[in-house]
Design a protein around this motif. Structure first.
Motif, PDB file in Angstrom:
ATOM      1  N   UNK A 118      15.933 -27.778  -5.128  1.00  0.00           N
ATOM      2  CA  UNK A 118      16.664 -26.646  -4.573  1.00  0.00           C
ATOM      3  C   UNK A 118      18.086 -27.040  -4.177  1.00  0.00           C
ATOM      4  N   UNK A 119      18.235 -28.195  -3.550  1.00  0.00           N
ATOM      5  CA  UNK A 119      19.574 -28.678  -3.195  1.00  0.00           C
ATOM      6  C   UNK A 119      20.406 -28.901  -4.454  1.00  0.00           C
ATOM      7  N   UNK A 120      19.786 -29.467  -5.479  1.00  0.00           N
ATOM      8  CA  UNK A 120      20.489 -29.669  -6.742  1.00  0.00           C
ATOM      9  C   UNK A 120      20.915 -28.338  -7.351  1.00  0.00           C
TER      10      UNK A 120
ATOM     11  N   UNK B 126      25.109 -27.607  -7.613  1.00  0.00           N
ATOM     12  CA  UNK B 126      25.613 -27.971  -8.935  1.00  0.00           C
ATOM     13  C   UNK B 126      26.071 -26.708  -9.657  1.00  0.00           C
ATOM     14  N   UNK B 127      27.380 -26.548  -9.886  1.00  0.00           N
ATOM     15  CA  UNK B 127      27.883 -25.324 -10.532  1.00  0.00           C
ATOM     16  C   UNK B 127      27.273 -25.068 -11.906  1.00  0.00           C
ATOM     17  N   UNK B 128      27.039 -26.114 -12.679  1.00  0.00           N
ATOM     18  CA  UNK B 128      26.512 -25.924 -14.031  1.00  0.00           C
ATOM     19  C   UNK B 128      25.071 -25.410 -14.030  1.00  0.00           C
ATOM     20  N   UNK B 129      24.373 -25.510 -12.892  1.00  0.00           N
ATOM     21  CA  UNK B 129      23.005 -25.007 -12.787  1.00  0.00           C
ATOM     22  C   UNK B 129      22.931 -23.615 -12.169  1.00  0.00           C
ATOM     23  N   UNK B 130      24.097 -23.101 -11.735  1.00  0.00           N
ATOM     24  CA  UNK B 130      24.105 -21.788 -11.093  1.00  0.00           C
ATOM     25  C   UNK B 130      25.023 -20.781 -11.781  1.00  0.00           C
TER      26      UNK B 130
ATOM     27  N   UNK C 134      29.810 -29.759 -15.671  1.00  0.00           N
ATOM     28  CA  UNK C 134      28.693 -30.521 -15.130  1.00  0.00           C
ATOM     29  C   UNK C 134      29.187 -31.404 -13.994  1.00  0.00           C
ATOM     30  N   UNK C 135      28.463 -31.440 -12.911  1.00  0.00           N
ATOM     31  CA  UNK C 135      28.817 -32.293 -11.779  1.00  0.00           C
ATOM     32  C   UNK C 135      28.650 -31.557 -10.468  1.00  0.00           C
ATOM     33  N   UNK C 136      28.754 -32.322  -9.374  1.00  0.00           N
ATOM     34  CA  UNK C 136      28.636 -31.758  -8.032  1.00  0.00           C
ATOM     35  C   UNK C 136      30.011 -31.297  -7.584  1.00  0.00           C
ATOM     36  N   UNK C 137      30.467 -30.203  -8.144  1.00  0.00           N
ATOM     37  CA  UNK C 137      31.821 -29.743  -7.840  1.00  0.00           C
ATOM     38  C   UNK C 137      31.873 -28.571  -6.897  1.00  0.00           C
ATOM     39  N   UNK C 138      30.744 -28.115  -6.405  1.00  0.00           N
ATOM     40  CA  UNK C 138      30.718 -26.939  -5.547  1.00  0.00           C
ATOM     41  C   UNK C 138      31.174 -27.287  -4.135  1.00  0.00           C
ATOM     42  N   UNK C 139      32.004 -26.409  -3.570  1.00  0.00           N
ATOM     43  CA  UNK C 139      32.404 -26.584  -2.183  1.00  0.00           C
ATOM     44  C   UNK C 139      31.304 -26.055  -1.267  1.00  0.00           C
ATOM     45  N   UNK C 140      31.499 -26.256   0.044  1.00  0.00           N
ATOM     46  CA  UNK C 140      30.497 -25.795   0.994  1.00  0.00           C
ATOM     47  C   UNK C 140      30.384 -24.280   0.972  1.00  0.00           C
TER      48      UNK C 140
ATOM     49  N   UNK D   3      23.520 -19.827  -2.278  1.00  0.00           N
ATOM     50  CA  UNK D   3      22.246 -19.816  -1.539  1.00  0.00           C
ATOM     51  C   UNK D   3      21.874 -18.442  -1.009  1.00  0.00           C
ATOM     52  N   UNK D   4      22.737 -17.450  -1.188  1.00  0.00           N
ATOM     53  CA  UNK D   4      22.427 -16.099  -0.720  1.00  0.00           C
ATOM     54  C   UNK D   4      21.157 -15.583  -1.391  1.00  0.00           C
ATOM     55  N   UNK D   5      20.318 -14.944  -0.595  1.00  0.00           N
ATOM     56  CA  UNK D   5      19.047 -14.417  -1.098  1.00  0.00           C
ATOM     57  C   UNK D   5      18.978 -12.940  -0.757  1.00  0.00           C
ATOM     58  N   UNK D   6      19.379 -12.096  -1.711  1.00  0.00           N
ATOM     59  CA  UNK D   6      19.418 -10.660  -1.466  1.00  0.00           C
ATOM     60  C   UNK D   6      20.384 -10.331  -0.343  1.00  0.00           C
ATOM     61  N   UNK D   7      19.918  -9.613   0.684  1.00  0.00           N
ATOM     62  CA  UNK D   7      20.804  -9.285   1.814  1.00  0.00           C
ATOM     63  C   UNK D   7      20.944 -10.415   2.828  1.00  0.00           C
ATOM     64  N   UNK D   8      20.204 -11.502   2.644  1.00  0.00           N
ATOM     65  CA  UNK D   8      20.226 -12.608   3.603  1.00  0.00           C
ATOM     66  C   UNK D   8      21.384 -13.541   3.255  1.00  0.00           C
TER      67      UNK D   8
END
Length: 243
Positions: A172-174, A178-182, A188-194, A201-206
Motif C-alpha cells: 500500500x505504501x508503495x 510511486x507515481x508510475x503505480x498510480x 518510474x521511481x519514488x517521485x511523489x511529494x507528500x 491516498x484519498x478514498x472517496x469523500x475521505x
C-alpha cells in the motif's frame, strides 16, 4: 418418631449407577483399550480442526496474493483494493481465532494423554498429576473453551497474520508513493511529494491524510497486540514446540 423412620429410607444412599459399576469392573487391559481408542478419537478431532485452521490461513494467503496482483499490475487499479484486502484478512483472522478455540480444546486433551499417560509409561515420575483423569472427565461432562477469543486472536496474529498485514502495508505504501503505480505515463521511481501522496491516498469523500492516519493507527494496534500484549504461551509453557 414415625415420621423420622419414614424419612430415613429416603435419605439412604442411592445404589451405584450402571456406569459406575461398569467403570469399577474394568480390567487393566480394558482400561488401556479404552484409553487408546479415546486418544485416537481425540487426535482425529484435533486433526479435523487443524485442517480448518490451515484452510482459513490458505484463504487469507490467496486473498493477499490476488489483491497484490490486481493492485500493482496496473496504474488504473485503486489503492483501496489493498485496504479492502486488509479488511478481508481481518475477517479471516477473526474466523480463524474462533476455530482455534475449538482446536485448542481437543489439542489440550491430546496433550494431557501425552504428558500424563504416555510420558508416565516411558519415563515415570512419582505422583505426577495423579488427578488428570478426573479433570479430563469433568471436561467431557461440561466442555468449555480454554482460551478467550482475545487470546486466540493474539496467538494467530503472532504466528501467521502479522506477516500478511506487513506485506499488504508495504504494498500500500508503495502504491501511494510511486507515481508510475498510480498514474498512467508517470516516470518510474519514488517521485511523489507528500501532498501527492495524500492526494493519491484519498478514498472517496475521505481525505488522504485521514486515510493515512487511520491505517497508521490500525497497524500500531496490530503491533501492540502482537508484541506488547502478553498472552498465554500455551504449549511453550512445557517446551519449545507448539502448534
Amino acid at each position: 418418631m414415625s415420621q423420622v423412620q419414614t424419612i430415613k429410607p429416603a435419605e439412604a444412599a442411592a445404589a451405584p449407577r450402571g456406569s459406575d459399576t461398569f467403570a469399577l469392573k474394568l480390567t487393566s487391559s480394558e482400561f488401556a483399550t479404552t484409553m487408546s481408542h479415546f486418544h485416537r478419537a481425540e487426535i482425529a478431532r484435533m486433526a479435523g480442526w487443524r485442517d480448518r485452521l490451515d484452510r482459513t490461513s490458505n484463504w487469507a494467503i490467496t486473498v493477499v496474493a490476488a489483491m497484490l496482483s490486481v493492485s500493482l499490475s496496473t496504474p488504473s487499479a485503486h489503492h483501496g483494493v489493498l485496504l479492502f484486502a486488509m479488511l478481508l484478512i481481518t475477517l479471516l483472522l477473526w474466523i480463524e481465532a474462533r476455530r482455534y478455540r475449538f482446536f485448542d480444546v481437543y489439542r489440550s486433551r491430546v496433550r494431557q494423554f501425552e504428558r500424563y499417560y504416555f510420558a508416565q509409561i516411558f519415563s515415570p515420575q512419582p505422583d505426577f498429576a495423579s488427578n488428570w483423569l478426573a479433570i479430563l472427565g469433568e471436561g467431557l461432562r461440561s466442555p468449555r473453551f480454554l482460551i478467550t477469543q482475545r487470546a486466540a486472536l493474539i496467538r494467530r496474529l503472532r504466528r501467521n497474520y502479522i506477516f500478511m498485514y506487513t506485506i499488504l502495508m508495504l504494498a500500500w505504501v508503495l502504491k501511494i508513493t510511486t507515481p508510475s503505480l498510480s498514474r498512467e505515463g508517470s516516470p518510474i521511481g519514488f517521485g511523489a511529494s507528500l501532498l501527492d501522496t495524500f492526494r493519491v491516498a484519498t478514498l472517496g469523500p475521505i481525505p488522504g491524510i485521514v486515510v493515512v492516519c487511520g491505517v497508521a493507527v490500525f497497524y500500531l494496534a496490530m503491533l501492540a497486540a502482537a508484541f506488547l500484549i502478553r498472552a498465554d504461551d500455551g504449549e511453550l509453557t512445557f517446551g519449545d514446540v507448539h502448534v
